[in-house]
Each structure stands twice: as structure tokens, then as C-alpha cells.
Design an enzyme around this catalytic site. Structure first.
Site, PDB file in Angstrom:
ATOM      1  N   CYS A 131       0.841  -1.194   0.000  1.00  0.00           N
ATOM      2  CA  CYS A 131       0.000   0.000   0.000  1.00  0.00           C
ATOM      3  C   CYS A 131       0.879   1.248   0.000  1.00  0.00           C
ATOM      4  O   CYS A 131       2.069   1.190   0.297  1.00  0.00           O
ATOM      5  CB  CYS A 131      -0.991  -0.047   1.148  1.00  0.00           C
ATOM      6  SG  CYS A 131      -0.239   0.255   2.704  1.00  0.00           S
ATOM      7  N   THR A 267      -8.180 -17.414  -3.032  1.00  0.00           N
ATOM      8  CA  THR A 267      -9.264 -17.503  -4.011  1.00  0.00           C
ATOM      9  C   THR A 267      -9.897 -18.898  -4.126  1.00  0.00           C
ATOM     10  O   THR A 267     -11.089 -19.015  -4.383  1.00  0.00           O
ATOM     11  CB  THR A 267      -8.706 -17.038  -5.372  1.00  0.00           C
ATOM     12  OG1 THR A 267      -8.159 -15.729  -5.184  1.00  0.00           O
ATOM     13  CG2 THR A 267      -9.781 -16.970  -6.435  1.00  0.00           C
TER      14      THR A 267
HETATM   15  C1  LIG Z   1     -10.974 -10.519  -2.386  1.00  0.00           C
HETATM   16  C2  LIG Z   1      -9.538 -10.499  -1.952  1.00  0.00           C
HETATM   17  C3  LIG Z   1      -9.139  -9.671  -0.903  1.00  0.00           C
HETATM   18  C4  LIG Z   1      -7.815  -9.632  -0.483  1.00  0.00           C
HETATM   19  N1  LIG Z   1      -7.450  -8.828   0.569  1.00  0.00           N
HETATM   20  C5  LIG Z   1      -6.171  -8.834   1.012  1.00  0.00           C
HETATM   21  C6  LIG Z   1      -5.787  -8.067   2.166  1.00  0.00           C
HETATM   22  O1  LIG Z   1      -6.609  -7.404   2.795  1.00  0.00           O
HETATM   23  N2  LIG Z   1      -4.475  -8.096   2.552  1.00  0.00           N
HETATM   24  C7  LIG Z   1      -3.536  -8.853   1.893  1.00  0.00           C
HETATM   25  O2  LIG Z   1      -2.374  -8.862   2.300  1.00  0.00           O
HETATM   26  N3  LIG Z   1      -3.886  -9.611   0.829  1.00  0.00           N
HETATM   27  C8  LIG Z   1      -5.172  -9.610   0.373  1.00  0.00           C
HETATM   28  N4  LIG Z   1      -5.513 -10.399  -0.714  1.00  0.00           N
HETATM   29  C9  LIG Z   1      -4.476 -11.198  -1.385  1.00  0.00           C
HETATM   30  C10 LIG Z   1      -4.488 -12.646  -0.907  1.00  0.00           C
HETATM   31  O3  LIG Z   1      -4.236 -12.755   0.475  1.00  0.00           O
HETATM   32  C11 LIG Z   1      -3.478 -13.481  -1.688  1.00  0.00           C
HETATM   33  O4  LIG Z   1      -2.181 -12.947  -1.484  1.00  0.00           O
HETATM   34  C12 LIG Z   1      -3.750 -13.483  -3.184  1.00  0.00           C
HETATM   35  O5  LIG Z   1      -5.142 -13.539  -3.416  1.00  0.00           O
HETATM   36  C13 LIG Z   1      -3.077 -14.629  -3.932  1.00  0.00           C
HETATM   37  O6  LIG Z   1      -3.476 -15.896  -3.454  1.00  0.00           O
HETATM   38  P1  LIG Z   1      -4.674 -16.773  -4.120  1.00  0.00           P
HETATM   39  O7  LIG Z   1      -4.395 -16.877  -5.574  1.00  0.00           O
HETATM   40  O8  LIG Z   1      -4.644 -18.077  -3.384  1.00  0.00           O
HETATM   41  O9  LIG Z   1      -5.925 -16.013  -3.862  1.00  0.00           O
HETATM   42  C14 LIG Z   1      -6.845 -10.431  -1.144  1.00  0.00           C
HETATM   43  C15 LIG Z   1      -7.252 -11.261  -2.195  1.00  0.00           C
HETATM   44  C16 LIG Z   1      -8.574 -11.312  -2.613  1.00  0.00           C
HETATM   45  C17 LIG Z   1      -8.958 -12.217  -3.747  1.00  0.00           C
END
Ligand SMILES: Cc1cc2nc3c(=O)[nH]c(=O)nc-3n(C[C@H](O)[C@H](O)[C@H](O)COP(=O)(O)O)c2cc1C
Ligand SMILES: Cc1cc2nc3c(=O)[nH]c(=O)nc-3n(C[C@H](O)[C@H](O)[C@H](O)COP(=O)(O)OP(=O)(O)OC[C@H]3O[C@@H](n4cnc5c(N)ncnc54)[C@H](O)[C@@H]3O)c2cc1C
Ligand code: FES
Lengths: 315, 261
Positions: A131, A267
Site C-alpha cells: 500500500c 481464491t
Molecule cells: C478478495 C480479496 C481480498 C484480499 N485482501 C487482502 C488483504 O486485505 N491483505 C492482503 O495482504 N492480501 C489480500 N488479498 C491477497 C491474498 O491474500 C493473496 O495474497 C492473493 O489472493 C493470492 O493468493 P490466491 O491466488 O490463493 O488467492 C486479497 C485477495 C482477494 C482475492
């Protein structure tokens, strides 16, 4: 034959090396009726900040082939309500709760770390450095090695909890950032956060997301994330948590082999909330099939295998 | 709410793009309330990332549930091809469901297209409570609302419009809404956003209470991911989660002027 899949990362004991990724599992209470928490080795909360944030205007998600774009915009209830309303829930959980947080200045990161340090139910913090540094240049902390170092050091100074620094993939060289975080005092690195992206509605000509651009997650980013874990494992010796597009058991195994000591699932729980259970079962079966006793035997194994192969060829 | 497996019992094609899918899934069926929804995984496909949300159209013998399905894109296209015996995973029942209307008020139900779905299930509950609503149903053309026959059987008082006049009066349902407005009437509505926005104006002008079912892009369906938010009147909250705080809202909760998606 029993196989050992528990891991210890800097004082955090994970009975299962699978962790709920930040932002996809809310504050932990929302999914509980559906899944219980037995599926996880630990859960990581939605990112929390000093002040509540309202987040981006909708639409906040757009599905892409094998992926998901989101622009939630870090909406959260703020640290005060988080401590009052959510932390009491964690008392009754018998798995570690890790709090993901961020700030808009180095000082804010330090202040947040201090506030979280005093809360008994929290077992570690995950520092979200994806951020912007609003107080100064507006640069994303995690895009710059120096800022990454400073943020990590500020957090470390203010807490005795294990510090996980969560890296963003949207950088030219993730190895430099990883080293900076380690030098700043990170106990563990987690990677990756979402890959930046966008989608356009060709009928209206407008962006699909209310936040204009967003972050891509899901299977589409797995090769990118895996390569970054691979790279980072070459340059740091602290534990790595692999994240990005893990959907099924073999995906997780790949991350372990690339050098991760644990993985996070985000996800994938949207399309199958039971996926962590299935991934856990797969890991156990895989280790049995390979006649291995412990998950430790596959962590980083690809680096070793490759070295052996190169030696054979060069001989 | 439950994570469950369901088995397709029946897939009825009502018209080109409208289907009724009946699924055997006892845990979800017996715990469901009208206005709630389920998230379905289209099976055997790997490049879709998310489950799809659908209102409960009906619950049969506390064992089976059905959804009224309109083919809108890839996921719904896939679901429309499912045949009996195929299994799929789903979670539900989700969301809050319709509040029981105050029996001293006259109830007017306004439905647009497949937005009508939750009212079929709701009709049974109304009947048990001796509430007799007037049901208004609008569609683009007869083929888009082939389920009107089902609704005719459960509502004594029904009024239909289609934009091309293939059935009922010609025009949009909101063109006729003023004819049904009386003092002390309560409106329940579900359908496309432009329809809901018009009802919002009418309700505000006549100072009427109304409830509506909203749709939004959803990922988790359980209130965790904050994907599905809709603008809230209450400035403090700014956004409400469609999946958890809704999908049924009071018209007064929504900031319609900020609703542009
Ligand atoms: C809807 C959504 C909200 C997320 N919010 C955050 C967050 O608040 N803080 C953070 O560090 N990562 C956030 N992420 C990222 C996830 O923690 C993760 O790093 C990323 O989705 C990749 O992993 P995945 O492919 O298994 O989802 C968010 C991801 C999604 C899809
Ligand atoms: C609470 C709720 C109840 C619903 N009830 C019904 C119903 O009873 N019958 C019915 O036919 N449809 C219903 N819908 C709409 C239905 O969910 C969408 O038509 C469907 O998700 C479209 O998926 P797709 O893959 O065919 O379309 P695509 O356009 O390929 O989908 C892409 C993405 O956008 C999402 N999406 C697209 N349109 C919508 C929409 N209108 N609402 C929410 N998400 C959308 C999809 O879920 C998917 O994530 C409901 C939606 C919600 C939120
Ligand atoms: S869909 Fe996740 S909060 Fe509503």
C-alpha cells in the site's frame, strides 16, 4: 505409517502447513459455520489499519479465466473495533490467528505493531506492504527495498510477535525486496500478494472495476508466484510462505518444492470452501506414496534436485 | 449455512434461455427461507473461478431445492446443460431472506424477469400466513417469463406486462405501478436495477415502505471478502454486503443515487 505435516515457523506451530490468506477469509468468523476451522494450520485476518476504511466503489470483483480481479480497496473496520469485536472470538479458537495489517506511513506501521503486540490471542503479524506511503511520495512500500527495510524495522521494533512480511509481485526484482525485508528483521516472508491488472467493458468503454485497476489472484497467477518463491528461496534463509493460485494438492506441493515451508490459500476457497481439507489429504497421500516421513523432506527439494542434476551433467 | 453436495433431479427447459433446475440437497433445503440464495459450482469446468449465486425458487418436501435459471454467460450456460444424476457442490442457504410482511398492510409484489424467482418460494409462506398479495410480473417478451404459468397457480391476483405485448399488457411493469399504489401499501420487489430504481422513486414520492432483493457480483457469499458491496444510505457504513446484510434490503437502506452498477 504416519507422516508429519506440522511445521514450526519462527515460534508459530502449524499443525497443518496450510493457512487462510488475508482478505479471502474475512476476520475468521464468517466462514466458521460453513467449514469450522479444523481445515487450517492458522488463519490470517483481513488487513486492518489504524482508522476504518470504506474501500473502493463497486463493482469490486471481475472474474477472468482461471483468475479473479479484485479492488476491495482495503475496506476494514479499523484496529479499535477489530480489538473490541473480533479478538474475543479468537480466544475460543485453537489455531493460531495472524493479523494482517498496513499503514500509510512508517510511523503508522510502528504504531499498529505496538497495538497488536499487546493482544494475547494474536500469534503473529503479517505486514502488508502493498500500500502507498501517503505521508511522503505515495510510492508503494513494497516496491522499494529501502522503504521495505524501514517498514519492517519499524514493525520489528514495536513488537515481540513473529513478523511475517508479505511481498508484492509487482516489482522488477523481488529478490532485492526479500533481502531488504530480511535485513529489516522479518522472521518470515510470505509471497505473493495479488498481481496488478485490469479489465475493460468494451460496450461502455469503462473499466470493469469501480477501483479502475485491481489485483489478480487465482490459478492464473500460480506460475508467477511459484517462480518468485523459487527466486526468493535462493537468496534468503528465513522461512517462506507460498501464496498465489493454489487450488489443489499438487499446486501446494510445487510451492513446497520451490522452497515454501507453508502455503496460503485464498481464491480457491470461493469455488470450494473445503479445498484446504482436500489439499491437506493430498499432501499426506503424496508423502506416503513417496515413502517420506515428513513434509520437511520436500521443502526446497527442487533446488537440491536441480543442483544434483547439474552436477551429474557436468561430471 | 452448509457446504454440501447436490444431485440434479430434473432440468426443465421452459424456453430458449430459461430453465428450472431441481437439486436433491436435504441439508440446504430443510434450512432454507424464502429470499435466501445458494452458491452453485458448475461442475466439470476448471477455468471458472467462482461459484454462481441463485435465489431459491422452491423447496420441495424439505429435501429438494430448485432454482429458476436464466442463461446469462458461461456459468449459467453450463448449468443449463446439466442432466439428472450429475452431482455438483454448493453452499447455502445464504443471506437473510424476506421479512414476513405486516398482515395489516396490503402487499404488492413487483417482479422483473427471473427476478421473480424468490417469490415462488415466498408465496407458500405468505399462504400459510393468510397473506394475499397482488403480484405484478414484467418481462421483455413472453419467452423471458415462461414461468408465469406457475405463478398464476399460486397467486390469485396477478398482472403481467411484456415490452412487446406478447403476453399481458404492453410496456414495462413500472409504467403501470402507479395504478396499484394505495395508502398503506407495502411493496416487495426483485428484478433489474433500472426497475428497482423506478420503484425507489415511486416509493419515496408516496412515502411507502418497501423491500427488495438485490444482486451483486459475489465471491464468498458468506460476508468475508467484501466483494459484493452495495452503497448504503447510512453514511457511517457507506457500503452493505449484499450476500450477508442482504440480499433482501429495505428500500430505505440503499443509496440509490450512488447505485450505478
Ligand atoms: C478478495 C480479496 C481480498 C484480499 N485482501 C487482502 C488483504 O486485505 N491483505 C492482503 O495482504 N492480501 C489480500 N488479498 C491477497 C491474498 O491474500 C493473496 O495474497 C492473493 O489472493 C493470492 O493468493 P490466491 O491466488 O490463493 O488467492 C486479497 C485477495 C482477494 C482475492
Ligand atoms: C442473490 C442473487 C440471486 C440471484 N438469483 C438468480 C436467479 O434466481 N436466477 C438467475 O437466473 N440468476 C440469478 N442471479 C444472477 C446470477 O447469479 C448470474 O446470472 C450468474 O452469476 C451469471 O453467471 P454466468 O457465468 O452465466 O455469467 P458471466 O457473465 O460469465 O459471469 C461472470 C461473473 O460475473 C458474475 N455475474 C454476472 N452477472 C451477475 C448477476 N446478475 N448477479 C451476480 N453475479 C453476476 C458471475 O457470478 C461471475 O462471477 C442471482 C444473483 C444474486 C447475487
Ligand atoms: S460475496 Fe464475499 S462478502 Fe459478499
Amino acid at each position: 505409517m504416519t507422516v508429519e505435516i506440522s511445521v514450526d515457523l519462527a515460534n508459530i506451530h502449524l499443525s497443518v502447513p496450510i493457512i487462510a490468506a488475508s482478505g479471502t477469509y474475512g476476520y475468521g468468523d464468517e466462514y466458521q459455520p460453513l467449514l469450522g476451522h479444523q481445515a487450517w494450520g492458522a488463519i490470517i485476518t483481513k488487513a486492518v489499519s489504524l482508522k476504518p476504511l470504506i474501500g473502493n466503489p463497486p463493482p469490486r470483483i471481475w472474474e477472468t479465466p482461471c483468475g479473479l480481479l479484485n479492488s476491495i480497496g482495503l475496506q476494514n473496520i479499523g484496529i479499535e473495533r477489530f480489538i473490541k469485536e473480533k479478538c474475543p472470538i479468537y480466544k475460543s479458537l485453537n489455531i493460531p490467528v495472524i493479523v494482517n495489517f498496513f499503514g500509510f506511513s512508517i510511523e503508522e506501521y510502528g504504531e499498529m505493531a505496538k497495538l497488536l503486540d499487546s493482544i494475547e490471542v494474536i500469534k503473529a503479524v503479517e505486514v502488508n506492504i502493498s500500500c502507498p506511503n501517503k505521508k511522503e511520495t505515495g510510492m508503494i512500500f513494497g516496491h522499494d527495498p529501502k522503504l521495505t527495510f524501514q517498514v519492517t524495522a519499524a514493525v520489528k521494533e514495536n513488537t515481540n510477535l513473529p513478523v511475517i512480511v508479505k511481498l508484492t509481485p509487482n516489482v522488477t526484482d523481488i529478490k532485492n525486496i526479500a533481502i531488504a525485508a530480511k535485513d529489516g528483521g522479518a522472521d518470515i516472508l510470505s509471497l505473493v500478494n495479488t498481481v496488478s491488472g485490469m479489465a475493460i467493458d468494451i460496450e461502455s468503454g469503462l473499466p470493469r472495476l469501480g477501483g479502475i485497476t485491481g489485483g489478480l489472484s487465482g490459478p492464473a497467477i500460480k506460475p508467477i508466484a511459484l517462480k518468485m518463491v523459487w527466486d526468493v528461496a535462493e537468496v534468503v534463509d528465513i522461512p517462506i510462505i507460498g501464496i498465489g493460485g493454489i487450488k489443489e494438492g499438487p499446486d501446494a506441493i510445487e510451492f513446497f518444492m520451490a522452497g515454501a515451508s507453508a502455503v496460503q490459500i485464498g481464491t480457491a476457497i470461493f469455488s470450494d470452501p473445503t479445498s484446504p481439507l482436500k489439499i491437506k489429504d493430498y499432501i499426506v497421500e503424496f508423502l506416503k506414496r513417496k515413502k517420506m516421513k515428513s513434509i520437511n523432506e520436500i521443502i526446497g527439494i527442487t533446488h537440491q534436485k536441480l543442483k544434483e542434476k547439474m552436477e551429474r551433467i557436468n561430471r | 449455512m452448509f457446504e454440501a453436495r447436490g444431485k440434479i433431479i430434473k432440468n426443465q427447459r421452459l424456453s430458449d434461455r430459461i430453465f428450472i433446475l431441481t437439486i436433491d440437497c436435504e441439508v440446504v433445503a430443510k434450512n432454507a427461507n424464502p429470499g435466501q440464495f445458494v452458491m452453485l459450482s458448475p461442475p466439470k469446468i476448471t477455468n471458472l473461478t467462482l461459484r454462481r449465486p441463485f435465489s431459491l425458487y422452491n423447496v420441495i418436501d424439505d429435501k429438494q431445492l430448485s432454482i429458476l435459471l436464466k442463461v446469462a454467460g458461461k456459468g449459467t450456460q453450463l448449468l443449463s446443460t446439466l442432466t439428472p444424476e450429475i452431482e455438483l457442490s454448493l453452499h447455502g442457504p445464504l443471506g437473510n431472506g424476506f421479512p414476513l410482511p405486516n398482515p395489516s398492510k396490503k402487499l404488492l409484489i413487483v417482479a422483473g424477469g427471473v427476478g421473480a424467482a424468490p417469490f415462488y418460494f415466498f408465496a407458500h409462506k405468505l399462504k400459510n400466513n393468510h397473506i394475499k398479495p397482488i403480484f405484478l410480473l414484467g418481462g421483455k417478451t413472453k419467452n423471458e417469463i415462461p414461468f408465469y404459468e406457475d405463478f398464476k397457480k399460486i397467486f390469485d391476483s396477478i398482472f403481467i406486462t411484456t415490452e412487446d405485448g406478447t403476453i399481458g399488457k404492453k410496456g414495462m411493469i413500472t409504467d403501470y405501478l402507479n395504478d396499484f399504489i394505495e395508502d398503506d401499501i407495502l411493496i416487495y420487489a426483485s428484478g433489474p436495477i433500472p426497475m428497482l430504481k423506478k420503484i425507489a422513486l415511486i416509493a419515496e414520492k408516496n412515502d411507502l415502505d418497501w423491500f427488495l432483493s438485490l444482486e451483486s457480483y459475489m465471491a464468498c457469499g458468506v460476508g468475508a471478502c467484501l466483494s459484493c458491496v452495495v452503497p448504503a444510505k447510512n453514511e457511517q457504513q457507506k457500503y452493505l454486503r449484499c450476500c450477508k446484510d442482504g440480499p433482501i434490503f429495505s428500500g430505505k437502506q440503499i443509496a440509490w443515487e450512488r447505485y450505478d452498477c
